[in-house]
Design a protein around this motif. Structure first.
Motif, PDB file in Angstrom:
ATOM      1  N   ASP A 451       0.827  -1.206   0.000  1.00  0.00           N
ATOM      2  CA  ASP A 451       0.000   0.000   0.000  1.00  0.00           C
ATOM      3  C   ASP A 451       0.865   1.260   0.000  1.00  0.00           C
ATOM      4  O   ASP A 451       0.564   2.246  -0.698  1.00  0.00           O
ATOM      5  N   GLN A 452       1.938   1.230   0.762  1.00  0.00           N
ATOM      6  CA  GLN A 452       2.827   2.393   0.807  1.00  0.00           C
ATOM      7  C   GLN A 452       3.580   2.563  -0.507  1.00  0.00           C
ATOM      8  O   GLN A 452       3.776   3.694  -0.982  1.00  0.00           O
ATOM      9  N   ASN A 453       3.994   1.456  -1.116  1.00  0.00           N
ATOM     10  CA  ASN A 453       4.650   1.552  -2.418  1.00  0.00           C
ATOM     11  C   ASN A 453       3.722   2.158  -3.464  1.00  0.00           C
ATOM     12  O   ASN A 453       4.157   2.941  -4.323  1.00  0.00           O
ATOM     13  N   ALA A 454       2.446   1.791  -3.401  1.00  0.00           N
ATOM     14  CA  ALA A 454       1.474   2.360  -4.339  1.00  0.00           C
ATOM     15  C   ALA A 454       1.319   3.867  -4.111  1.00  0.00           C
ATOM     16  O   ALA A 454       1.221   4.646  -5.068  1.00  0.00           O
ATOM     17  N   LEU A 455       1.323   4.282  -2.839  1.00  0.00           N
ATOM     18  CA  LEU A 455       1.257   5.712  -2.533  1.00  0.00           C
ATOM     19  C   LEU A 455       2.485   6.443  -3.053  1.00  0.00           C
ATOM     20  O   LEU A 455       2.377   7.512  -3.672  1.00  0.00           O
ATOM     21  N   VAL A 456       3.653   5.861  -2.823  1.00  0.00           N
ATOM     22  CA  VAL A 456       4.902   6.466  -3.292  1.00  0.00           C
ATOM     23  C   VAL A 456       4.888   6.602  -4.811  1.00  0.00           C
ATOM     24  O   VAL A 456       5.296   7.639  -5.366  1.00  0.00           O
ATOM     25  N   ALA A 457       4.391   5.590  -5.500  1.00  0.00           N
ATOM     26  CA  ALA A 457       4.313   5.654  -6.965  1.00  0.00           C
ATOM     27  C   ALA A 457       3.380   6.772  -7.413  1.00  0.00           C
ATOM     28  O   ALA A 457       3.683   7.496  -8.380  1.00  0.00           O
ATOM     29  N   ARG A 458       2.247   6.942  -6.720  1.00  0.00           N
ATOM     30  CA  ARG A 458       1.320   8.015  -7.075  1.00  0.00           C
ATOM     31  C   ARG A 458       1.933   9.388  -6.851  1.00  0.00           C
ATOM     32  O   ARG A 458       1.576  10.366  -7.523  1.00  0.00           O
ATOM     33  N   MET A 459       2.881   9.459  -5.938  1.00  0.00           N
ATOM     34  CA  MET A 459       3.524  10.729  -5.630  1.00  0.00           C
ATOM     35  C   MET A 459       4.765  10.990  -6.477  1.00  0.00           C
ATOM     36  O   MET A 459       5.514  11.925  -6.220  1.00  0.00           O
ATOM     37  N   GLY A 460       5.012  10.135  -7.466  1.00  0.00           N
ATOM     38  CA  GLY A 460       6.117  10.382  -8.385  1.00  0.00           C
ATOM     39  C   GLY A 460       7.341   9.530  -8.166  1.00  0.00           C
ATOM     40  O   GLY A 460       8.381   9.772  -8.791  1.00  0.00           O
ATOM     41  N   GLY A 461       7.271   8.524  -7.301  1.00  0.00           N
ATOM     42  CA  GLY A 461       8.404   7.632  -7.082  1.00  0.00           C
ATOM     43  C   GLY A 461       9.187   7.979  -5.826  1.00  0.00           C
ATOM     44  O   GLY A 461       8.929   8.978  -5.136  1.00  0.00           O
ATOM     45  N   ARG A 462      10.167   7.140  -5.514  1.00  0.00           N
ATOM     46  CA  ARG A 462      10.906   7.256  -4.260  1.00  0.00           C
ATOM     47  C   ARG A 462      11.548   8.622  -4.069  1.00  0.00           C
ATOM     48  O   ARG A 462      11.403   9.255  -3.017  1.00  0.00           O
ATOM     49  N   GLU A 463      12.291   9.089  -5.049  1.00  0.00           N
ATOM     50  CA  GLU A 463      13.029  10.344  -4.875  1.00  0.00           C
ATOM     51  C   GLU A 463      12.086  11.521  -4.678  1.00  0.00           C
ATOM     52  O   GLU A 463      12.331  12.403  -3.847  1.00  0.00           O
ATOM     53  N   ALA A 464      10.988  11.540  -5.432  1.00  0.00           N
ATOM     54  CA  ALA A 464      10.012  12.617  -5.261  1.00  0.00           C
ATOM     55  C   ALA A 464       9.328  12.508  -3.906  1.00  0.00           C
ATOM     56  O   ALA A 464       9.130  13.514  -3.206  1.00  0.00           O
ATOM     57  N   ALA A 465       8.958  11.299  -3.514  1.00  0.00           N
ATOM     58  CA  ALA A 465       8.251  11.102  -2.251  1.00  0.00           C
ATOM     59  C   ALA A 465       9.097  11.518  -1.058  1.00  0.00           C
ATOM     60  O   ALA A 465       8.577  12.036  -0.065  1.00  0.00           O
ATOM     61  N   LEU A 466      10.403  11.304  -1.136  1.00  0.00           N
ATOM     62  CA  LEU A 466      11.289  11.669  -0.028  1.00  0.00           C
ATOM     63  C   LEU A 466      11.355  13.176   0.199  1.00  0.00           C
ATOM     64  O   LEU A 466      11.865  13.630   1.226  1.00  0.00           O
ATOM     65  N   ARG A 467      10.822  13.946  -0.725  1.00  0.00           N
ATOM     66  CA  ARG A 467      10.819  15.410  -0.575  1.00  0.00           C
ATOM     67  C   ARG A 467       9.444  15.944  -0.182  1.00  0.00           C
ATOM     68  O   ARG A 467       9.265  17.156  -0.069  1.00  0.00           O
ATOM     69  N   ILE A 468       8.468  15.058   0.039  1.00  0.00           N
ATOM     70  CA  ILE A 468       7.085  15.488   0.294  1.00  0.00           C
ATOM     71  C   ILE A 468       6.716  15.260   1.759  1.00  0.00           C
ATOM     72  O   ILE A 468       6.872  14.160   2.275  1.00  0.00           O
ATOM     73  N   GLY A 469       6.220  16.309   2.384  1.00  0.00           N
ATOM     74  CA  GLY A 469       5.726  16.185   3.747  1.00  0.00           C
ATOM     75  C   GLY A 469       6.452  17.097   4.703  1.00  0.00           C
ATOM     76  O   GLY A 469       7.551  17.581   4.418  1.00  0.00           O
ATOM     77  N   PRO A 470       5.860  17.357   5.874  1.00  0.00           N
ATOM     78  CA  PRO A 470       6.475  18.260   6.853  1.00  0.00           C
ATOM     79  C   PRO A 470       7.770  17.689   7.403  1.00  0.00           C
ATOM     80  O   PRO A 470       7.914  16.479   7.555  1.00  0.00           O
ATOM     81  N   GLN A 471       8.717  18.574   7.697  1.00  0.00           N
ATOM     82  CA  GLN A 471       9.982  18.144   8.295  1.00  0.00           C
ATOM     83  C   GLN A 471       9.884  18.096   9.816  1.00  0.00           C
ATOM     84  O   GLN A 471      10.721  17.483  10.465  1.00  0.00           O
ATOM     85  N   GLY A 472       8.880  18.742  10.366  1.00  0.00           N
ATOM     86  CA  GLY A 472       8.624  18.686  11.796  1.00  0.00           C
ATOM     87  C   GLY A 472       7.164  18.352  12.017  1.00  0.00           C
ATOM     88  O   GLY A 472       6.587  17.544  11.313  1.00  0.00           O
TER      89      GLY A 472
END
Length: 479
Positions: A451-472
């Motif tokens: 399920d998480q891999n599917a979410l990551v794919a929808r968000m543009g893949g691993r490298e893109a996903a690692l840049r999405i979301g709050p840092q704190g």
């Protein structure tokens, strides 16, 4: 159980250790309003979170079901109403259901069981911590911690938000008293403290004797070796390194405890309004938190582990037909709140709920065999982790790693892992069997990652996903 239908008032803090109350014997926290609530009701001394991280825990709380049953795995998969919960059951009966403050669901538009949400806090940007969903495999590169960019005396946006939420709750109760409903109502109030940032007004910090605070125990710098799963988690997201010095660690602990005193004051304001309006006699109050905090033990802060500090939560209940001055030692969970609210409002408990009413458990003899359970599939975890508590034993099952086993009676601080000792082989086998009767550990781990891999794919893949979301922390609405 023959119950008189009445109102429900649920107050949930964020990241509060279940023992961080005066009534639980904490040596540094002063919590007169929590203590008074416990004195006029029941304190559940063995209360657990369904998952030691915000969003999954709150989804289970909303639905009365385990995380592995509903698939809200991490802080990027917020509760959206897809699985009906206690709010929907109350709404279907025509009862008023409203919220104030932090929910941490998907967004304010999702049909999550509230007639109205007052100043809610939800997933940041509506997507949450997408970078934490990248865990198949877990990235090798460490994540920079920003938990302690703010630390010490002062006033944070979260402090202002909590004060504003308590004020809104007071006003809401006065409005209900002036304009009574024909049916019972349910009000949920979400408070953020003692969640980081660990910033607190000085007058609360003045109550803490910082010199008397012991250094966090079992620190790796003192030679303690973390379990390999825990070490992998810490290597990915090392909050303790950001603190850096013993003085800052002690300050962080002092601020955490002071924030509980701050939140106790907000609780007191709400409970005073309940009494002043005459609503107290017809309202059951539940006070709890979504999960705990490691508080520096083992060089860990924040949540996301299976140790007692992170998985045990406060749980107090008071009001009509609740035993007064009672201490219940039966293991309970946040999923037990859903059937409690529905039953307490005079309705039939939905069959889909996995929990049991706290009202029934409070009146029954203590049951040492009822299982305490929690699970983790979120940020920083290389594989699923499961907690099973039964009687004196706490068992940690890590998919792909060796387990941990602790004797909660002789070793309440969980300093000695007994899993590798031949004398405890039978206990270990019993706990493993109890877990496997409940679920397939490897199968659930695979489903979460899929399920998480599917979410990551929808968000543009691993490298893109690692840049999405709050840092704190998720930002608070303007207070």
């Amino acid at each position: 159980m023959n119950l008189e239908p009445c109102n429900n008032l649920v107050i949930m803090t964020d990241e509060q250790d279940g023992l961080a109350m005066g009534c639980a014997g904490h040596p540094f926290v002063r919590s007169p309003h929590m203590d008074a609530l416990a004195a006029r009701g029941t304190r559940f001394a063995q209360a657990f979170t369904p998952s030691p991280i915000c969003v999954p825990a709150r989804a289970s709380f909303a639905t009365g079901r385990w995380v592995h049953q509903i698939g809200y795995w991490d802080n990027a998969i917020g509760y959206d109403g897809r699985v009906p919960g206690w709010g929907h059951a109350l709404q279907a009966a025509g009862q008023r259901v409203e919220s104030i403050g932090k929910l941490h669901y998907a967004n304010a538009q999702a049909p999550t069981g509230f007639d109205r949400q007052h100043d809610p806090l939800h997933l940041a940007g509506g997507v949450g911590q997408v970078w934490g969903s990248v865990r198949d495999p877990l990235p090798d590169e460490a994540r920079t911690s920003r938990l302690f960019q703010e630390l010490g005396p002062g006033r944070s946006r979260y402090n202002d938000y909590d004060v504003a939420s308590a004020t809104t709750a007071v006003q809401w109760l006065h409005e209900r008293a002036r304009h009574p409903d024909a049916q019972p109502w349910t009000l949920y109030v979400g408070l953020v403290a003692p969640h980081f940032p660990l910033v607190v007004p000085q007058r609360f910090l003045d109550h803490i004797d910082m010199a008397a605070l012991p250094a966090p125990r079992l620190h790796p710098m003192d030679g303690f070796e973390r379990h390999p799963w825990v070490q992998r988690h810490a290597a990915f997201y090392d909050c303790d390194a950001e603190l850096g010095t013993p003085e800052r660690r002690r300050l962080a602990l002092a601020c955490y405890y002071a924030l509980i005193e701050f939140i106790d004051e907000q609780l007191g304001r709400i409970l005073a309004a309940l009494a002043e309006t005459g609503l107290e006699a017809g309202t059951r109050v539940i006070f709890t938190s979504d999960h705990g905090d490691n508080q520096g033990a083992r060089g860990l802060w924040n949540k996301s582990t299976l140790y007692r500090e992170a998985v045990q939560v406060p749980l107090l209940m008071a009001g009509p037909q609740v035993p007064r001055g009672h201490l219940c030692q039966t293991a309970v969970n946040l999923i037990d709140i859903a059937p409690t609210l529905v039953q307490g409002a005079g309705l039939a408990i939905p069959a889909a709920f996995s929990g049991q009413s706290l009202l029934e458990l409070a009146h029954a003899p203590d049951d040492p065999q009822r299982m305490g359970f929690s699970e983790y599939h979120a940020v920083g975890s290389p594989a699923a982790a499961y907690l099973v508590c039964q009687g004196r034993w706490a068992y940690h099952h890590y998919v792909g790693f060796e387990p941990e086993l602790f004797d909660r009676v002789s070793d309440p601080l969980q300093e000695h892992n007994l899993a590798g000792e031949s004398a405890h082989r039978e206990v270990l086998s019993q706990m493993q069997s109890a877990l496997r009767r409940m679920l397939d550990p490897e199968g659930v781990d695979r489903q979460a990652k899929d399920d998480q891999n599917a979410l990551v794919a929808r968000m543009g893949g691993r490298e893109a996903a690692l840049r999405i979301g709050p840092q704190g922390a998720s930002p608070a609405p303007k207070a």
